[in-house]
Each structure stands twice: as structure tokens, then as C-alpha cells.
Design a protein around this motif. Structure first.
Motif, PDB file in Angstrom:
ATOM      1  N   ASP A  58       0.823  -1.205   0.000  1.00 17.25           N
ATOM      2  CA  ASP A  58       0.000   0.000   0.000  1.00 17.25           C
ATOM      3  C   ASP A  58       0.862   1.262   0.000  1.00 17.25           C
ATOM      4  OD1 ASP A  58      -2.535   1.386   0.147  1.00 17.25           O
ATOM      5  OD2 ASP A  58      -2.071   1.818   2.235  1.00 17.25           O
ATOM      6  N   ALA A  59       2.008   1.187   0.674  1.00 23.36           N
ATOM      7  CA  ALA A  59       2.906   2.338   0.715  1.00 23.36           C
ATOM      8  C   ALA A  59       3.713   2.490  -0.572  1.00 23.36           C
ATOM      9  CB  ALA A  59       3.859   2.210   1.905  1.00 23.36           C
ATOM     10  N   LEU A  60       3.877   1.410  -1.329  1.00 23.52           N
ATOM     11  CA  LEU A  60       4.751   1.418  -2.506  1.00 23.52           C
ATOM     12  C   LEU A  60       4.029   1.706  -3.812  1.00 23.52           C
ATOM     13  CD1 LEU A  60       6.939  -1.761  -1.827  1.00 23.52           C
ATOM     14  CD2 LEU A  60       7.527   0.620  -1.343  1.00 23.52           C
ATOM     15  N   VAL A  61       2.779   1.293  -3.916  1.00 20.78           N
ATOM     16  CA  VAL A  61       2.088   1.312  -5.202  1.00 20.78           C
ATOM     17  C   VAL A  61       1.819   2.737  -5.666  1.00 20.78           C
ATOM     18  CG1 VAL A  61      -0.248   1.225  -4.217  1.00 20.78           C
ATOM     19  CG2 VAL A  61       0.188   0.219  -6.461  1.00 20.78           C
ATOM     20  N   GLY A  62       1.846   2.934  -6.989  1.00 21.26           N
ATOM     21  CA  GLY A  62       1.475   4.233  -7.533  1.00 21.26           C
ATOM     22  C   GLY A  62       2.371   4.692  -8.654  1.00 21.26           C
ATOM     23  N   PRO A  63       1.923   5.686  -9.413  1.00 20.76           N
ATOM     24  CA  PRO A  63       2.668   6.153 -10.590  1.00 20.76           C
ATOM     25  C   PRO A  63       3.923   6.923 -10.213  1.00 20.76           C
ATOM     26  CG  PRO A  63       0.758   7.547 -10.205  1.00 20.76           C
ATOM     27  CD  PRO A  63       0.649   6.407  -9.235  1.00 20.76           C
ATOM     28  N   ASP A  64       4.897   6.870 -11.095  1.00 22.89           N
ATOM     29  CA  ASP A  64       6.155   7.589 -10.926  1.00 22.89           C
ATOM     30  C   ASP A  64       6.689   7.876 -12.321  1.00 22.89           C
ATOM     31  OD1 ASP A  64       8.667   8.570 -10.388  1.00 22.89           O
ATOM     32  OD2 ASP A  64       9.372   6.823  -9.284  1.00 22.89           O
ATOM     33  N   ARG A  65       6.849   9.130 -12.664  1.00 23.42           N
ATOM     34  CA  ARG A  65       7.302   9.486 -14.008  1.00 23.42           C
ATOM     35  C   ARG A  65       8.708   8.982 -14.288  1.00 23.42           C
ATOM     36  NH1 ARG A  65       4.046  12.198 -17.021  1.00 23.42           N
ATOM     37  NH2 ARG A  65       2.273  13.307 -16.113  1.00 23.42           N
ATOM     38  N   ARG A  66       9.464   8.654 -13.252  1.00 20.40           N
ATOM     39  CA  ARG A  66      10.795   8.102 -13.486  1.00 20.40           C
ATOM     40  C   ARG A  66      10.730   6.657 -13.968  1.00 20.40           C
ATOM     41  NH1 ARG A  66      14.554   8.700  -8.508  1.00 20.40           N
ATOM     42  NH2 ARG A  66      12.681   8.073  -7.365  1.00 20.40           N
ATOM     43  N   ASP A  67       9.583   6.017 -13.824  1.00 19.92           N
ATOM     44  CA  ASP A  67       9.382   4.654 -14.332  1.00 19.92           C
ATOM     45  C   ASP A  67       8.108   4.652 -15.162  1.00 19.92           C
ATOM     46  OD1 ASP A  67       8.958   2.001 -14.888  1.00 19.92           O
ATOM     47  OD2 ASP A  67       9.173   1.289 -12.836  1.00 19.92           O
ATOM     48  N   PRO A  68       8.217   4.841 -16.475  1.00 20.49           N
ATOM     49  CA  PRO A  68       7.021   4.965 -17.321  1.00 20.49           C
ATOM     50  C   PRO A  68       6.071   3.779 -17.244  1.00 20.49           C
ATOM     51  CG  PRO A  68       8.997   5.634 -18.524  1.00 20.49           C
ATOM     52  CD  PRO A  68       9.465   5.017 -17.240  1.00 20.49           C
ATOM     53  N   ALA A  69       6.566   2.603 -16.870  1.00 18.49           N
ATOM     54  CA  ALA A  69       5.677   1.442 -16.766  1.00 18.49           C
ATOM     55  C   ALA A  69       4.581   1.678 -15.737  1.00 18.49           C
ATOM     56  CB  ALA A  69       6.474   0.191 -16.407  1.00 18.49           C
ATOM     57  N   THR A  70       4.850   2.474 -14.714  1.00 15.10           N
ATOM     58  CA  THR A  70       3.842   2.737 -13.685  1.00 15.10           C
ATOM     59  C   THR A  70       2.737   3.652 -14.175  1.00 15.10           C
ATOM     60  OG1 THR A  70       5.012   4.677 -12.783  1.00 15.10           O
ATOM     61  CG2 THR A  70       5.604   2.519 -11.879  1.00 15.10           C
TER      62      THR A  70
END
Length: 555
Positions: A339-351
Motif C-alpha cells: 500500500d505504501a509502494l504502489v502508484g505512478p512515478d514518471r521516473r518509471d514509465p511502466a507505472t
């Protein structure tokens, strides 16, 4: 634009055109017809001499392009412009499951014997911290002491991050005293697989050529856990460049039997959690690196759907297969961390291509779930089959509907060269510089040889394999329609296939071998349905006690 034929041979050109002498100072020999004939034989092609002669100049031009490209620095952190998308064309978001609340927790008190804290769950430790029965600093010092005490035998730590840990623990205590409680991870010690960067500390990737490497960035997972209030106590071992359990410091051991390795590559993460040196740790999986050490060490390991957790700041092995997940004592603990880790991150486009939210679904009625099981796999004869049969029986007793299921007949193992092709690209400079000779493992199946042999994989065959992978994704979506997940033995074709399709999995302790080593079974979820998957696993763990077992540590 070069004609398709030159592209076809372009991927093969490197082996016929000096790939094995890439470090030679002399200019490579001119491309000749005999070179191309030898190359096409390796690829199983049959072009005429006239056709090969027509292609010769294009191939030589490609080689010059390769040489020019190699002069441009490409650190491991630079990802390809293309991004793998695991979402099938028929996918529709599922209706939200669960009330997004954690189950009620029985009253938690400090044990009379403080050593028992080593095997408390994350949730229990979090409650002790929230109610201020213990401080994060005291808890952190407790786990740091265990790490120092047992690492000499387990070889699971690359770096203790003691200074940072105590700083984070004191900050957590100050916030909790002020009434700012961030949630169930606030003040909880943890460890990171040492392929994640942390400012001020070495990030060794478990490998001799990188054992003094310091990267000036914090990996996304370290940032998100810091924001959740967790306390980083150690960088943990991984098999060299994320293979196996052997690293530059030796072989990481399972605490259940010090003559056995912990498996890998999330070797230190699994061993540390199993031995009660940390409440949870972060690992990665490309082709079994969470499932396998979870089995060897008897912990619960979550491999999320591809793209759910950012890999920014992590060593890349395979951009289209690497996944990040927690190893802990139970499904509930894995859910807290996820729950703390999940979510989008522009540094990893797969997210950015996959759903960004996660809901706790522990109130889901498992009697309403339809769970597949790989009937043919469970019916065959294999070691410790009785434990898996007992797990199926326990689920039926809980009222879970079990439905026979068959995997697609497509042979997924035939395209695992995708992984090694991407790995060879990620470590191209290591291979061409000759520093791969510094690595500990040098046998035929080790990375140095694999990276070299991967230079012989043509670009066209790599792309065809990715297209074949699309068929796997679509066929899996079709077969899982109407199911909430399925069960499989922890090893076999399912492990390979689902790492290619990006489905989530939880390796779950379900018994022991006759030699006293732990065993797991794998619960597979529908794509992006980690909440429902973890709810099913929690129901199983509430009905059994395998997740509460821990090694005697009489060493």
C-alpha cells in the motif's frame, strides 16, 4: 531507412563481425560473404550468395553504427524508449473490492521476553509503536543488534545503515509524540535489497565490479517508505547482478539450515525476514527472485503485477520483466507494505500504464471467490505434493470454489531469451570492458557467459518474441475470465509464464520437506487485483499456522 533484410542480419552481425574481440585495438576485418554465410547458419537462415552479397554493405554500415553508438555512455539507469504494457486488449477495470479497511487487531502488549519481538508481525509492532509501548529507536536498536548478531552466519547484509536508521527512528518517535501518526509502517525497521540506491551508502548489486559503487539518488521505494515513516536498517544481499544467492561476500544461507543457500536473487531479504532480523524487506523478481527465496526461507513474498511499483533507482536487469515487491511474515504485512509502494512515478514509465490505486479487501467473503487450480500440475508426481494437496483441502474447507484450469499451451520458456537480451544490453559496458572477469561466478550458466552469448540474439527474433508475448497475455486473459485467481505449485511453467505476462503472485508457506526445509505454494491473482489476492491468502493463513513458524536459530 535500411531494408528489412539488413535489419534481420544486423542483430546477428555482432557475432560474425568481431563481437568476441570487441576490445581489440585493431580495426575489425571487412565484412565478407563467408562471414555472412557463417552468421546465417547460426540463425537458421538460407539466403543465396547473391542475396548475402547484396546485404554485405548494409551489414558493414550497421557495424559502423554499432561502433559509434558504443562511444555514447549508457549507464544502467537509462531505460529504452519503449515500455512494456501487460494490459490485454479485453481488460476492463474490476469493480472495487473490499471496504479498504484493515481487520480489527487484538490488543497487543510488549512480551515479557523482548526477543519475541523478532517474530511479531508488522501490524503488531506498529500497534506497539502507535500506543507508545516501545519507541522506534528502541525497536530499531533491537533489530540492528540482531542483524549484527546473525549476519556472520547468514551472510545477508551488504551494509548496515545504522546512522540513517537511528536518525529516521528518532524522527518517527518525535512525530508520534506530537500526535502525527503516519500509519502502520511508522517507525517500523526494514531492509532493502542492495540493488536499490540510497544516498550516502554503497549500492553494490552484489557484484565485485560494483562493490564500491555509491549512487547519488534515493530509489523510489526508499522514498515512499520514508514517507510512510519506515526506518531503513540495512542494505541486503542479492545474488550477483540479481542471479542466485552467491555474491562477492559469499553465499547467503537460509536460517533453516546453514548448509543450504537462501536461493535468490532476493537472498538477503528472505533470509533476514525469516530469521527475525527485520519485520519486512523489499525484493525484486524478474524470473522467480521473490518466489524462490520465499520458498527456501519460509516467508510470504508478494510479486505485484508488472508496473505497480516504481523501479526508479533500482538496478535494471530486464526493463520488461523486473518487478518490485515485499517479503514479510504474512499476506497482511505484505499488503501494508504494498500500500505504501504502489502508484505512478514518471521516473518509471511502466507505472503510468497501469492502475494506480490499491485497496485492502480483507472483508471479501472468500466463499464467493472462484479460484482456479492447475489440475494437471497438481496431479503429477512431484516432491512434497502432500503439502499442496493439504492446501487445496484447506481452501475447500473454507468454502472457496476451486475450478480446474489449464495454462495456455504456448511454450513460454522458449522466449525467456528476452530477459538475457535485455540483461546483456543493461550490462553491455561491463561485457565490452572485460570487467565481467572480476565477477565471482564464471561458469557456463553465469552472467559473464550469458551476456556474451546474448550478443548473438538477432533484433528481429527479440521483437518476434515480444509479439509472441502478446499472444500469451491475450490467451491468459481469456482463460482467467470469470476467475478471481488461481493456484499453482511454486515452480514450473506457471512461474515462467506469469513473469512474462505480468500477473501478481504470492508465495505462501504451506509446510515442510522431510528434511525440515520450508515449502511454499503460489497463489496467483488477476491482473492488478492484489487486494483480492492478499485477502484470499490471509484467509488461508488465518486457518493455518505455517506463516507463524520460524527457524530455531540455534547457531
Amino acid at each position: 531507412m535500411k531494408p528489412p533484410f539488413s535489419l534481420l542480419l544486423g542483430g546477428a552481425a555482432c557475432f560474425a563481425l568481431g563481437a568476441l574481440s570487441m576490445r581489440a585495438a585493431d580495426a575489425p576485418a571487412p565484412v565478407t560473404g563467408p562471414m555472412l554465410r557463417a552468421a546465417q547458419q547460426l540463425l537458421g537462415l538460407q539466403f543465396t550468395d547473391a542475396q548475402l552479397d547484396s546485404a554485405r554493405r548494409d551489414v558493414e554500415g550497421n557495424r559502423k553504427d554499432f561502433e559509434a553508438n558504443r562511444r555514447v555512455p549508457l549507464p544502467n539507469s537509462v531505460a529504452p524508449a519503449t515500455v512494456f504494457n501487460p494490459v490485454p486488449s479485453t481488460w476492463q477495470p474490476a469493480a472495487a473490492a473490499g471496504n479498504d479497511k484493515l481487520p480489527e487487531l487484538a490488543k497487543v502488549t510488549l512480551p515479557a521476553n523482548r526477543e519475541e519481538l523478532a517474530f511479531y508481525s508488522v501490524r503488531q509492532l506498529g500497534e506497539l509503536l502507535r500506543t507508545r509501548q516501545i519507541s522506534s529507536e528502541d525497536l530499531t536498536r533491537f533489530f540492528l543488534a540482531r542483524l549484527r548478531r546473525y549476519d556472520a552466519k547468514l551472510l545477508c547484509v551488504t551494509s548496515l545503515t545504522e546512522e540513517l536508521a537511528l536518525q529516521q527512528a528518532r524522527a518517527a518517535d518525535a512525530e508520534i509524540r506530537r500526535g502525527r501518526y503516519r500509519g502502520p509502517l511508522h517507525g517500523i525497521p526494514y531492509g532493502l535489497k542492495d540493488l536499490f540506491s540510497v544516498k550516502g551508502y554503497k549500492t553494490t548489486w552484489g557484484s565485485v565490479p560494483y562493490k564500491d559503487q555509491v549512487l547519488d539518488e534515493d530509489a523510489a521505494v526508499a522514498v515512499r517508505l520514508r514517507e510512510a515513516g519506515a526506518v531503513l536498517c540495512a542494505k541486503l544481499t542479492l545474488g550477483e547482478l540479481a542471479m542466485g544467492d552467491v555474491w562477492y561476500g559469499g553465499r547467503t544461507r537460509t536460517p533453516w539450515n546453514l548448509t543450504k543457500g537462501s536461493s535468490g536473487s532476493s537472498a538477503g531479504s528472505a533470509a533476514a525476514v525469516a530469521a527475525g532480523l527485520l519485520p519486512f524487506a523489499i525484493g525484486t523478481e524478474t524470473l522467480g527472485s521473490i518466489v524462490s527465496p520465499s520458498t527456501a526461507c519460509g516467508v510470504t513474498g508478494l510479486r505485484p503485477s508488472f508496473g505497480r511499483v516504481s523501479r526508479a533507482g533500482a538496478m535494471a536487469l530486464s526493463w520488461t520483466m523486473d518487478k518490485v515487491g515485499p517479503l514479510a511474515r504474512s499476506a497482511e504485512d505484505c499488503a501494508l507494505v504494498f500500500d505504501a509502494l504502489v502508484g505512478p512515478d514518471r521516473r518509471d514509465p511502466a507505472t503510468l500504464l497501469v492502475p494506480a490505486d490499491f485497496r485492502y479487501a480483507f472483508d471479501v467473503d472468500v466463499r464467493k471467490l472462484r479460484i482456479g487450480y492447475l489440475k494437471a500440475d497438481f496431479e503429477r508426481q512431484y516432491p512434497n505434493k502432500a503439502n499442496d494437496e493439504a492446501t487445496l483441502a484447506a481452501l475447500r474447507k473454507l468454502g472457496v470454489e476451486l475450478v480446474p484450469l489449464e495454462l495456455p499451451p504456448l511454450p513460454a520458456s522458449d522466449i525467456t531469451y528476452l530477459l538475457v537480451a535485455e540483461g546483456a544490453a543493461a550490462f553491455d559496458e561491463l561485457t565490452r570492458s572485460g570487467r565481467d572477469q572480476l565477477m565471482v561466478n564464471q561458469d557456463r550458466n553465469a552472467w559473464p557467459n550469458t551476456f556474451r552469448s546474448s550478443r548473438f540474439i538477432p533484433a528481429v527474433e527479440y521483437i518476434q518474441a515480444q509479439r509472441y508475448r502478446t499472444l500469451l497475455i491475450e490467451e491468459m486473459a481469456r482463460r482467467l475470465q470469470g476467475l478471481d485467481g488461481y493456484m499453482a505449485p511454486s515452480f514450473g511453467r506457471n512461474l515462467v509464464l506469469t513473469n512474462l505476462t505480468g500477473h501478481p503472485a504470492v508465495a505462501v508457506p504451506n509446510g515442510f520437506t522431510p528434511e525440515g526445509l520450508p515449502q511454499t505454494i503460489t497463489f496467483m491473482g488477476a491482473l492488478f487485483e492484489e487486494g483480492k489476492l492478499l485477502a484470499l491468502v490471509k484467509a488461508y493463513q488465518d486457518a493455518t499456522d505455517f506463516d507463524e513458524k520460524h527457524p530455531p536459530l540455534n547457531f
